[in-house]
Structures are given as structure tokens and as C-alpha cells.
Design an enzyme around this catalytic site. Structure first.
Site, PDB file in Angstrom:
ATOM      1  N   ARG A  29       0.844  -1.213   0.000  1.00 55.25           N
ATOM      2  CA  ARG A  29       0.000   0.000   0.000  1.00 55.25           C
ATOM      3  C   ARG A  29       0.874   1.256   0.000  1.00 55.25           C
ATOM      4  O   ARG A  29       0.493   2.304  -0.513  1.00 55.25           O
ATOM      5  CB  ARG A  29      -0.959  -0.007   1.211  1.00 55.25           C
ATOM      6  CG  ARG A  29      -1.790   1.265   1.324  1.00 55.25           C
ATOM      7  CD  ARG A  29      -3.048   1.098   2.171  1.00 55.25           C
ATOM      8  NE  ARG A  29      -2.830   0.445   3.445  1.00 55.25           N
ATOM      9  CZ  ARG A  29      -2.251   1.017   4.509  1.00 55.25           C
ATOM     10  NH1 ARG A  29      -1.814   2.253   4.456  1.00 55.25           N
ATOM     11  NH2 ARG A  29      -2.087   0.322   5.625  1.00 55.25           N
ATOM     12  N   ASP A  42      -7.847  17.185 -14.435  1.00 58.40           N
ATOM     13  CA  ASP A  42      -8.111  15.814 -14.859  1.00 58.40           C
ATOM     14  C   ASP A  42      -7.809  15.750 -16.360  1.00 58.40           C
ATOM     15  O   ASP A  42      -8.529  16.323 -17.168  1.00 58.40           O
ATOM     16  CB  ASP A  42      -9.579  15.463 -14.566  1.00 58.40           C
ATOM     17  CG  ASP A  42      -9.912  14.011 -14.909  1.00 58.40           C
ATOM     18  OD1 ASP A  42      -9.275  13.473 -15.834  1.00 58.40           O
ATOM     19  OD2 ASP A  42     -10.813  13.431 -14.278  1.00 58.40           O
ATOM     20  N   TYR A  93     -16.756  14.456 -14.945  1.00 57.06           N
ATOM     21  CA  TYR A  93     -17.261  13.097 -14.758  1.00 57.06           C
ATOM     22  C   TYR A  93     -18.178  13.106 -13.520  1.00 57.06           C
ATOM     23  O   TYR A  93     -17.765  13.610 -12.461  1.00 57.06           O
ATOM     24  CB  TYR A  93     -16.100  12.118 -14.600  1.00 57.06           C
ATOM     25  CG  TYR A  93     -16.556  10.725 -14.265  1.00 57.06           C
ATOM     26  CD1 TYR A  93     -17.441  10.048 -15.091  1.00 57.06           C
ATOM     27  CD2 TYR A  93     -16.113  10.087 -13.111  1.00 57.06           C
ATOM     28  CE1 TYR A  93     -17.891   8.775 -14.780  1.00 57.06           C
ATOM     29  CE2 TYR A  93     -16.547   8.814 -12.796  1.00 57.06           C
ATOM     30  CZ  TYR A  93     -17.441   8.156 -13.633  1.00 57.06           C
ATOM     31  OH  TYR A  93     -17.875   6.907 -13.316  1.00 57.06           O
ATOM     32  N   LYS A 141      -8.776   4.553 -19.037  1.00 58.35           N
ATOM     33  CA  LYS A 141      -9.098   5.072 -20.367  1.00 58.35           C
ATOM     34  C   LYS A 141      -7.871   5.002 -21.284  1.00 58.35           C
ATOM     35  O   LYS A 141      -7.314   3.931 -21.452  1.00 58.35           O
ATOM     36  CB  LYS A 141      -9.674   6.484 -20.216  1.00 58.35           C
ATOM     37  CG  LYS A 141     -10.666   6.616 -19.047  1.00 58.35           C
ATOM     38  CD  LYS A 141     -11.963   5.887 -19.314  1.00 58.35           C
ATOM     39  CE  LYS A 141     -12.791   5.555 -18.090  1.00 58.35           C
ATOM     40  NZ  LYS A 141     -12.906   6.480 -17.012  1.00 58.35           N
TER      41      LYS A 141
HETATM   42  N1  LCS Z   1     -12.205  11.293 -14.608  1.00 57.32           N
HETATM   43  C1  LCS Z   1     -12.797  11.201 -15.805  1.00 57.32           C
HETATM   44  C2  LCS Z   1     -12.652  12.307 -16.793  1.00 57.32           C
HETATM   45  C3  LCS Z   1     -13.527  10.070 -16.129  1.00 57.32           C
HETATM   46  O1  LCS Z   1     -14.096  10.007 -17.338  1.00 57.32           O
HETATM   47  C4  LCS Z   1     -13.663   9.031 -15.166  1.00 57.32           C
HETATM   48  C5  LCS Z   1     -14.453   7.812 -15.449  1.00 57.32           C
HETATM   49  C6  LCS Z   1     -13.043   9.176 -13.918  1.00 57.32           C
HETATM   50  C7  LCS Z   1     -12.306  10.316 -13.679  1.00 57.32           C
HETATM   51  C8  LCS Z   1     -13.134   8.116 -12.858  1.00 57.32           C
HETATM   52  O2  LCS Z   1     -12.316   7.050 -13.215  1.00 57.32           O
HETATM   53  P1  LCS Z   1     -12.536   5.506 -12.803  1.00 57.32           P
HETATM   54  O3  LCS Z   1     -12.648   5.466 -11.316  1.00 57.32           O
HETATM   55  O4  LCS Z   1     -13.785   5.059 -13.460  1.00 57.32           O
HETATM   56  O5  LCS Z   1     -11.301   4.860 -13.297  1.00 57.32           O
HETATM   57  N2  LCS Z   1     -15.312   7.951 -16.542  1.00 57.32           N
HETATM   58  C9  LCS Z   1     -16.181   7.105 -16.971  1.00 57.32           C
HETATM   59  C10 LCS Z   1     -17.038   7.340 -18.059  1.00 57.32           C
HETATM   60  O6  LCS Z   1     -17.121   8.398 -18.689  1.00 57.32           O
HETATM   61  N3  LCS Z   1     -17.740   6.256 -18.283  1.00 57.32           N
HETATM   62  O7  LCS Z   1     -17.475   5.273 -17.359  1.00 57.32           O
HETATM   63  C11 LCS Z   1     -16.461   5.734 -16.459  1.00 57.32           C
END
Ligand code: LCS
Length: 393
Positions: free
Chosen positions: A58, A183, A111, A208
């Protein structure tokens, strides 16, 4: 290999690698929760920070650290902090930088959960927040208060594709002692480097484009300065949102092809956007690569490409969008984005369903908005798929 002064593609392939005793060509998976100390003194020295050495996964792990080092080099930051998800990256940063009586200004269209955790959870601990369209610098200016600590920006925003001028936003924020967090999920460091543009912290959902293969969920945070890096790492360790070694291995493997995947995806996206823009059933479309995008000039200045996310609306709104989504065969009807496969989804009922209708309206997330993440398939096939589905609308 020291890749500090090498080109971006060399860094993608080699940054973070360390000398392996067996000469392994790729960083091995150190699938262990804990590390044995040489003796009691060594253990005490590791905990006191007087000796290098891993303690507990961790806190740190060689496989995870290789990925973190690579990301820090690619974003030109002091250090990287890999997390279990993009949301663990977002919440570790909020946890580290906010507190009772502190104020955050956040892009209104982000998001859903990046905003939701502020409204639902951080508000319970007395954190104040204002959501504004950060693409208008005057709106950021108006929202600044005595106690503003953080300016949190997504650019381009999910899913409204609004861009924020990061140089102008950072200059304004820094005049008021405000830290700027970006972000960078939609662009990746291949197309945009917020730390070079004056921002303090950059983060990603590596689920992504960074990993790019839709087979892990993960996140990463990169801080420009050592002090900020240490502060956020300490919070991440206490929160317990660390990445795990197998996840780090897969993500680092995906990272190596980021530039060629992004080149192909954005080349496809440009063609798909041009096709949709001309289609008689499409009412509006937002893609930063199109001249019709209101911030096309800023996109050209701040990004070195336009990525592969497109938002659009059909004449006939949501009902028409639903017919389209129900009739595509190649594009998967799925959330997430930035992978090799083309995905289509409906933010108002899926990724941004957690926001109130009023908040969605204020953030320009209309009910008819359909979001497309263009993949690296043969572009004629993607267009043919959309074409046959649009014919049914
Ligand atoms: N930031 C952005 C811009 C995102 O699009 C997402 C997830 C996150 C943070 C959070 O990331 P995760 O914890 O899912 O890895 N976006 C998503 C979307 O547009 N569709 O499904 C997940």
C-alpha cells in the site's frame, strides 16, 4: 535506462524500467503484500525514511513504482502516485487538499462522481464548493473567495467537450494562492501537459487512454513539486486507494503504445466527426478537431491533437438517440472510454445520472446528448455502423 532527456515515445517504452537481476525485458510483477527487511535496524530505517527499501505494497511496490515513474516523466512532474481507480485518484487529491471551511471551484461539467463526491460527501465535512463553466475565465474569477483552496478542471470536459485555457486559469488561480488540479483523462500527456502549462497537479483515470485496452480500472496522480507530491501520497496511503501490482503491470504495458493508439483513434474520430457533422439527422456535434467547435483555436494552441471523444445530439433528441444506440452493432453500448474499441453511451441516464436534472441542465448535459468514444477499428466500419443505425432513426 535514464530516459529523462529522451523523446516522448522513448519514454513511453522505457521510462520507469529498472535493472532486473535476471535481465527481464519488462518490469516483473512483484505480487507481494510485504517486503522482508535485512535486519531490525533496516526496518526501522525504512520506516524513518532514512533508507530506501520497500515496506508494504500500500505504501510502495517496485511494479507500481515503475509505472508511477513513467507517468511522472511523461507529465513532467516530480512524482506519480498510482491508485486503484480514477475515482481513488480524484478522492485522494480532494482528501489531501480540502478541509472544513475550505472552498473548491470545480468545472460544472465533469465526470459525474468527481462532482458527486464533493456534493454528497465532502459537503458533510464542511467543504464549500462552487461549480462553474471554467472555460469562461471570468466565471472562475467571480467564484474566487477568501477560502478558495483548489481549482479543479477537466479539459476537455466529460461529456460536454468544453475546454479551459490552462495557462490563463493557472495565472489567475496562482494570484490568489489557489492550487490548480487538472483531470487530463480525455487528452493524455501525449496531447496535453497541464504541468507545463502552469498547473500544480494532474490526474487520470488510467482505465481510459493510458491503459487503453478496457481490461483494468485504475488511476494516477502526478504532482509538479515535491511537497505537493508528498502530501498527496501520504493521503493516498492513509485512504488506502493504492494500485495493485498486477494492475500496474497491465497499465504499464498498455501505456507503451499510447501514442500509436491515440494517433489512430484521433484520425478515426476526425473522419467520424466530419461524417456526423454532415448527416441530416444530426442536430449538433462537439469535437474539438472540428472548426465548428467553439474552442477549436484553443484546442490547437493547448493540445497537440484532438483525441477521440465526440458528443452529439440528433434531431428528435433522446428518443432518436435511443434508436441509434439500440441499433449499432460494432460500437459497444457501454460506458468508459479511451480504449481500442468504439463505445457509445448516453450520459444523462448513465455516467451522469447521479447529477440532479437542474445540475445537468446548468452544465449543458442535455437529455439528447450521445457520447462516442472512437476506437482504432477500420474507420469505414465505424462509419458504416453509425450509418445503418442512423437510417433506422
Ligand atoms: N475522470 C474522468 C474524466 C472520467 O471520465 C472518469 C471515469 C473518472 C475520472 C473516474 O475514473 P474511474 O474510477 O472510473 O477509473 N469515466 C467514466 C465514463 O465516462 N464512463 O465510465 C467511467
Amino acid at each position: 535506462m535514464n530516459t529523462k532527456n529522451k523523446g516522448f515515445n522513448t519514454k513511453l517504452v522505457h521510462a520507469g524500467a529498472f535493472d532486473d537481476p535476471f535481465g527481464s525485458a519488462v518490469t516483473p510483477i512483484y505480487q507481494t503484500s510485504t517486503f522482508a527487511f535485512k535486519n531490525a535496524q533496516h526496518g526501522a530505517d525504512c520506516f524513518a525514511g532514512k533508507s530506501d527499501g520497500y515496506i508494504y505494497t500500500r505504501i510502495g511496490n517496485p511494479t507500481i513504482n515503475a509505472f508511477e515513474t513513467a507517468m511522472a516523466e511523461l507529465e513532467n512532474g516530480f512524482g506519480g502516485i498510482a491508485t486503484s481507480s480514477g475515482m481513488a485518484a480524484v478522492s485522494s487529491v480532494y482528501f489531501a487538499l480540502l478541509g472544513t471551511g475550505k472552498h473548491i471551484i470545480c468545472s460544472s461539467s465533469v465526470y459525474g462522481p468527481s462532482r458527486g463526491i464533493l456534493e454528497r460527501d465532502f459537503s458533510r465535512f464542511g467543504v464549500e464548493m462552487t461549480f462553474v463553466n471554467t472555460s469562461k475565465i471570468s466565471e472562475i474569477q467571480k467564484a474566487i473567495k477568501e477560502n478558495t483552496e483548489v481549482l479543479y478542471i477537466e479539459t476537455p470536459t466529460n461529456p460536454t467537450m468544453q475546454l479551459t485555457d490552462l495557462v490563463a486559469a493557472s495565472e489567475l488561480a496562482h494570484k490568489h494562492g489557489i492550487k490548480v488540479v487538472v483531470d487530463n483523462t480525455f487528452s493524455s500527456p501525449y496531447l496535453q501537459k497541464p504541468l507545463d502549462l502552469g498547473c500544480d497537479v494532474v490526474l487520470h483515470s488510467v482505465t481510459k487512454y493510458i491503459n487503453g485496452h478496457a481490461d483494468i480500472v485504475g488511476g494516477v496522480i502526478i504532482a509538479k513539486e515535491e511537497e505537493m507530491y508528498k502530501k498527496i501520497r501520504a493521503s493516498m496511503i492513509y485512504l488506502g486507494g493504492n494500485m495493485d501490482p498486477h494492475q500496474a503491470f497491465l497499465t504499464h504495458r498498455g501505456l507503451k503504445t499510447l501514442s500509436i493508439r491515440m494517433e489512430k483513434a484521433q484520425e478515426n474520430a476526425m473522419k467520424v466527426a466530419e461524417y456526423l457533422e454532415k448527416h441530416p439527422k444530426v442536430e449538433w456535434i462537439l469535437y474539438p478537431g472540428l472548426k465548428s467547435h467553439p474552442q477549436h483555436e484553443l484546442a490547437k494552441k493547448q493540445m497537440s491533437g484532438f483525441s477521440s471523444m465526440i458528443s452529439f445530439g440528433l434531431k428528435g433528441g433522446l428518443a432518436a438517440g435511443r434508436i441509434l444506440m439500440d441499433n449499432v452493432h460494432l460500437a459497444l453500448l457501454a460506458v468508459s472510454l479511451g480504449g481500442v474499441e468504439t463505445l457509445i453511451q448516453h450520459p444523462a441516464s448513465m455516467t451522469h445520472a447521479g447529477m440532479s436534472k437542474e445540475a445537468r441542465k446548468a452544465a449543458d448535459i442535455t437529455d439528447g446528448l450521445v457520447r462516442l468514444s472512437v476506437g482504432i477499428e477500420t474507420v469505414e466500419d465505424i462509419i458504416h455502423d453509425l450509418d445503418q443505425a442512423l437510417a433506422k432513426v
